[in-house]
Design a protein around this motif. Structure first.
Motif, PDB file in Angstrom:
ATOM      1  N   GLY A 197       0.802  -1.210   0.000  1.00  0.00           N
ATOM      2  CA  GLY A 197       0.000   0.000   0.000  1.00  0.00           C
ATOM      3  C   GLY A 197       0.836   1.261   0.000  1.00  0.00           C
ATOM      4  N   VAL A 198       1.981   1.262   0.698  1.00  0.00           N
ATOM      5  CA  VAL A 198       2.779   2.481   0.853  1.00  0.00           C
ATOM      6  C   VAL A 198       4.267   2.240   0.601  1.00  0.00           C
ATOM      7  CG1 VAL A 198       3.479   4.316   2.439  1.00  0.00           C
ATOM      8  CG2 VAL A 198       1.133   3.454   2.509  1.00  0.00           C
ATOM      9  N   ASN A 199       4.865   1.328   1.367  1.00  0.00           N
ATOM     10  CA  ASN A 199       6.332   1.261   1.442  1.00  0.00           C
ATOM     11  C   ASN A 199       7.021   1.023   0.112  1.00  0.00           C
ATOM     12  OD1 ASN A 199       5.557   1.466   4.086  1.00  0.00           O
ATOM     13  ND2 ASN A 199       6.696  -0.301   4.825  1.00  0.00           N
TER      14      ASN A 199
ATOM     15  N   ARG B 260      12.204   4.333  -0.882  1.00  0.00           N
ATOM     16  CA  ARG B 260      13.027   4.637   0.283  1.00  0.00           C
ATOM     17  C   ARG B 260      12.356   4.206   1.585  1.00  0.00           C
ATOM     18  NH1 ARG B 260      15.746  10.652  -0.386  1.00  0.00           N
ATOM     19  NH2 ARG B 260      16.933  10.262  -2.300  1.00  0.00           N
ATOM     20  N   VAL B 261      11.037   4.224   1.611  1.00  0.00           N
ATOM     21  CA  VAL B 261      10.324   3.806   2.823  1.00  0.00           C
ATOM     22  C   VAL B 261      10.555   2.319   3.073  1.00  0.00           C
ATOM     23  CG1 VAL B 261       8.069   3.625   3.949  1.00  0.00           C
ATOM     24  CG2 VAL B 261       8.600   5.616   2.515  1.00  0.00           C
ATOM     25  N   PHE B 262      10.462   1.514   2.024  1.00  0.00           N
ATOM     26  CA  PHE B 262      10.696   0.077   2.157  1.00  0.00           C
ATOM     27  C   PHE B 262      12.133  -0.194   2.588  1.00  0.00           C
ATOM     28  CE2 PHE B 262      11.740  -4.113   0.213  1.00  0.00           C
ATOM     29  CZ  PHE B 262      10.882  -4.882   0.981  1.00  0.00           C
ATOM     30  N   ILE B 263      13.076   0.523   1.963  1.00  0.00           N
ATOM     31  CA  ILE B 263      14.489   0.360   2.320  1.00  0.00           C
ATOM     32  C   ILE B 263      14.719   0.772   3.770  1.00  0.00           C
ATOM     33  CG2 ILE B 263      16.829   1.190   1.846  1.00  0.00           C
ATOM     34  CD1 ILE B 263      15.958   1.466  -1.106  1.00  0.00           C
ATOM     35  N   SER B 264      14.039   1.829   4.213  1.00  0.00           N
ATOM     36  CA  SER B 264      14.149   2.256   5.615  1.00  0.00           C
ATOM     37  C   SER B 264      13.703   1.145   6.555  1.00  0.00           C
ATOM     38  CB  SER B 264      13.309   3.514   5.849  1.00  0.00           C
ATOM     39  OG  SER B 264      13.740   4.580   5.031  1.00  0.00           O
TER      40      SER B 264
ATOM     41  N   TRP C  12      14.788  10.643   5.896  1.00  0.00           N
ATOM     42  CA  TRP C  12      15.327  10.336   4.571  1.00  0.00           C
ATOM     43  C   TRP C  12      14.313   9.677   3.636  1.00  0.00           C
ATOM     44  CZ3 TRP C  12      16.294   5.312   2.468  1.00  0.00           C
ATOM     45  CH2 TRP C  12      16.982   5.322   1.239  1.00  0.00           C
ATOM     46  N   GLY C  13      13.494   8.813   4.173  1.00  0.00           N
ATOM     47  CA  GLY C  13      12.672   7.952   3.325  1.00  0.00           C
ATOM     48  C   GLY C  13      11.450   8.596   2.720  1.00  0.00           C
TER      49      GLY C  13
END
Length: 490
Positions: free
Chosen positions: A391-393, A398-402, A467-468
Motif C-alpha cells: 500500500g505504501v512502502n 526509500r520507505v521500504f528500504i528504511s 530520509w525515506g
C-alpha cells in the motif's frame, strides 16, 4: 453497523483477471487472493491496481496474486459466491494449459512450475490453519506470563484453570495433523474427511504414547520400525493428504459406483495410514526435525551475522509470496524443539515495516495517505505486513528500504542476544510468544524481543522520517514484479 458489501469489488476482480473462463482455481491466504489462471497475460494488472480495495497485483509462484489485506476472506467469499459452485467443478475438469508455450517444454520451466505448485500446495494447506496456531500461541504465552515467579505466580501450572486454558491453547498444536490434513484435502479438492481421519490416526492417544516411547512396530533384518510422535507435525500429513488424493481417485476410477462410498474411504484410510506410519512418516519427520534443528542451530551459531542478513532481507521474500515456504519450517522448529530462533528475527521485520509506514502516516499532511498508513501500521504490528509493503512502502522505495534497515538492526540485536520464540505469532502483538513456556522464569528471549523491537521501530521510523519520505514525493506506481520464468513476453 451495516455489513460492508464486497459485491462490486468481486465483480471487478473477476472481470479484470480475465473472467470466469480464464480462472482455473482460486485460494486465499492471510492477505491475498491467489488465482491459478489459464493465461496471466489476459488479466488487466493496471485495472486491478487502480481498483479501490486492491493493494497490489503480483505474478509469483505460478499464481496470479491479488493483494487485498485484512479483508481478504470477505472478498474471497464474495468472489466465490459470484463464480458459483459450477465454476469449481468446471475448473477441476478443465485440462487446458496456460499460455506458456512460447518458452517450450524446457527443464527450467518445469522446475519453476513444480516449485510454484509446491508453494501453492503449502499455502493452501497452511493458510487456513495459521490463525488458530497464532491464537493458540498467544494464549500459551499469556499462561507463561501469568505463571512467572517474578509476578508472584498469579496462576499455578497445576491448577484446574491453568490446565483447562492450556488444553484450549494446546489442542490446535496437538491435533495439527487433523487440521492440516483437512485443509490440504480441500486444496487438492479431495475428501477432507478422509484426510482428517488419517490425521486422527497420527494424533490418536495410543499412537502418540507409543511414539513418545519409540515403541517397535516390527523388525526386518535387524532393522526396527518404530512409532513416532506426530502431534505438532505438518509435513507427514501434507504428503499423506496427497497420497490419499491419488489413491482415492484411482479407487473411484476402478471400483463400481455402488462400492465406492464404503470401500474408497476404507482402503484409503488403511493404506495411507499404514504407509505414513511405517515409511513416509518416519522419513519425513526425521528429515523435517533435523532441518528445523539445523536452521535453529545455524541462526544461533551465526549470532549477529545471521540476524543481520535474515532481518535485512526477509521481507523481500514477502514481496514474491515466497515466505510461505518458511512458515512450515518455523512451525516444525517450534514443534520439534519448542522454540524458533528464526521466527524471533522474522518478528522484528514486521515491526520495522510497520514503523516505516507509521512514520509516513504521521509525517504526511495528505489525508488519504495518513488513513492508509495508520491502518497498514496496525496490520503490521499485528503480524501482517502486506498492506504496509504494497500500500505504501514499496511505492516509495526509500520507505521500504528504511524498513529493511531497521529490521537488519533488530535482527542483529536478536542474534547477539540469542533470542528465540516459543510461539508462532510475531510482531508487537506476539510479545507473549517470547515467554519460555517450559521455563517461565527465564526472560532472556523476552528482553531480546523488547530491545530488538524497540531498535527496529526507532531506526525504521527515524530513517523514514528524515530520509525515506516527504510530501513532495510522488507516489510511484505499484511496483511491477518479475514475471514467472517461462511466461511468454507480452
Amino acid at each position: 453497523m451495516a455489513k460492508k458489501d464486497y459485491t462490486q469489488l468481486a465483480d471487478t476482480i473477476i472481470k479484470d483477471v480475465g473472467g470466469p473462463s480464464n480462472i482455473k482455481s482460486l485460494i486465499h491466504c492471510i492477505s491475498r487472493l491467489r488465482f491459478y489462471l489459464k493465461d496471466e497475460q489476459a488479466a488487466d494488472d493496471d485495472g486491478l491496481k487502480n481498483t479501490a480495495g486492491v493493494i497490489d497485483v503480483i505474478h509469483a509462484s505460478g499464481q496470479y496474486q491479488v493483494v487485498i489485506g485484512t479483508e481478504v476472506s470477505h472478498v474471497y467469499d464474495a468472489v466465490v459466491e459470484k463464480l458459483g459452485p459450477e465454476f469449481v467443478e468446471e475448473s477441476d475438469s478443465d485440462q487446458s494449459e496456460t499460455q506458456d508455450t512460447a518458452a517450450g517444454p524446457q527443464k527450467g520451466n518445469l522446475v519453476t512450475r513444480g516449485f510454484g505448485n509446491l508453494i501453492g500446495f503449502i499455502t493452501g494447506s497452511m493458510s487456513p490453519v495459521i490463525g488458530v496456531i497464532a491464537a493458540s500461541g498467544i494464549i500459551k504465552g499469556l499462561l507463561a506470563l501469568l505463571s512467572m515467579p517474578q509476578l508472584g505466580t498469579l496462576l499455578k501450572p497445576t491448577s484446574a484453570v491453568y490446565l483447562s486454558i492450556n488444553a484450549m491453547a494446546d489442542s490446535a498444536f496437538y491435533f495439527l495433523p487433523i487440521l492440516v490434513g483437512f485443509a490440504a484435502a480441500k486444496k487438492l479438492k479431495s475428501d477432507p474427511i478422509v484426510a482428517a481421519v488419517i490425521g486422527g490416526v497420527l494424533a490418536y492417544p495410543q499412537i502418540v504414547d507409543w511414539g513418545q516411547k519409540f515403541k517397535t512396530m516390527f523388525e526386518i533384518g535387524g532393522f526396527h520400525f518404530q512409532f513416532l510422535n506426530y502431534t505438532y507435525s505438518i509435513f507427514p500429513m501434507i504428503l499423506a493428504a496427497w497420497l490419499a488424493k491419488l489413491l482415492g481417485d484411482w479407487l473411484n476410477d476402478h471400483l463400481p459406483s455402488y462400492l465406492q462410498m464404503i470401500f474408497t474411504p476404507l482402503i484409503t484410510v488403511l493404506v495411507v495410514s499404514a504407509i505414513t506410519l511405517v515409511i513416509t512418516g518416519p522419513i519425513i519427520q526425521g528429515f523435517a526435525n533435523g532441518l528445523a534443528d539445523l536452521i535453529n542451530w545455524l541462526v544461533k551459531a551465526s549470532g549477529w551475522i545471521g540476524g543481520l542478513v535474515i532481518g535485512g532481507f526477509y521481507q523481500i521474500l514477502v514481496i514474491f509470496g515466497l515466505h510461505w515456504g518458511v512458515v512450515p519450517l518455523v512451525a516444525q522448529q517450534i514443534s520439534a524443539s519448542g522454540e524458533s530462533a528464526l521466527n524471533a528475527i522474522i518478528s522484528t521485520t514486521m515491526v520495522s515495516q510497520g514503523a516505516a509506514v507509521l512514520a509516513v502516516a504521521l509525517k504526511t499532511k495528505k489525508e488519504d495517505r495518513k488513513t492508509l498508513g495508520i491502518a497498514a501500521a496496525i496490520s503490521a504490528f499485528c503480524g501482517v505486513t502486506e498492506p504496509a509493503i504494497y500500500g505504501v512502502n514499496l511505492r516509495y522505495r526509500r520507505v521500504f528500504i528504511s524498513g529493511l534497515m531497521g529490521s537488519a538492526v533488530g535482527g542483529l540485536i536478536t542474534g547477539l542476544m540469542h533470542g528465540s520464540m516459543f510461539g508462532f505469532t510475531g510482531s508487537l502483538i506476539g510479545f507473549s510468544s517470547f515467554f519460555d513456556t517450559k521455563n517461565s522464569g527465564d526472560l532472556t528471549s523476552f528482553y531480546a524481543f523488547l530491545i530488538s523491537s524497540a531498535a527496529a521501530l526507532i531506526v525504521s521510523f527515524a530513517v523514514t522520517w528524515f530520509w525515506g519520505y516527504n510530501d513532495q514525493m510522488e507516489m510511484g506506481k505499484k511496483v511491477e514484479k518479475k514475471k514467472r520464468p517461462g511466461t511468454a513476453n507480452a
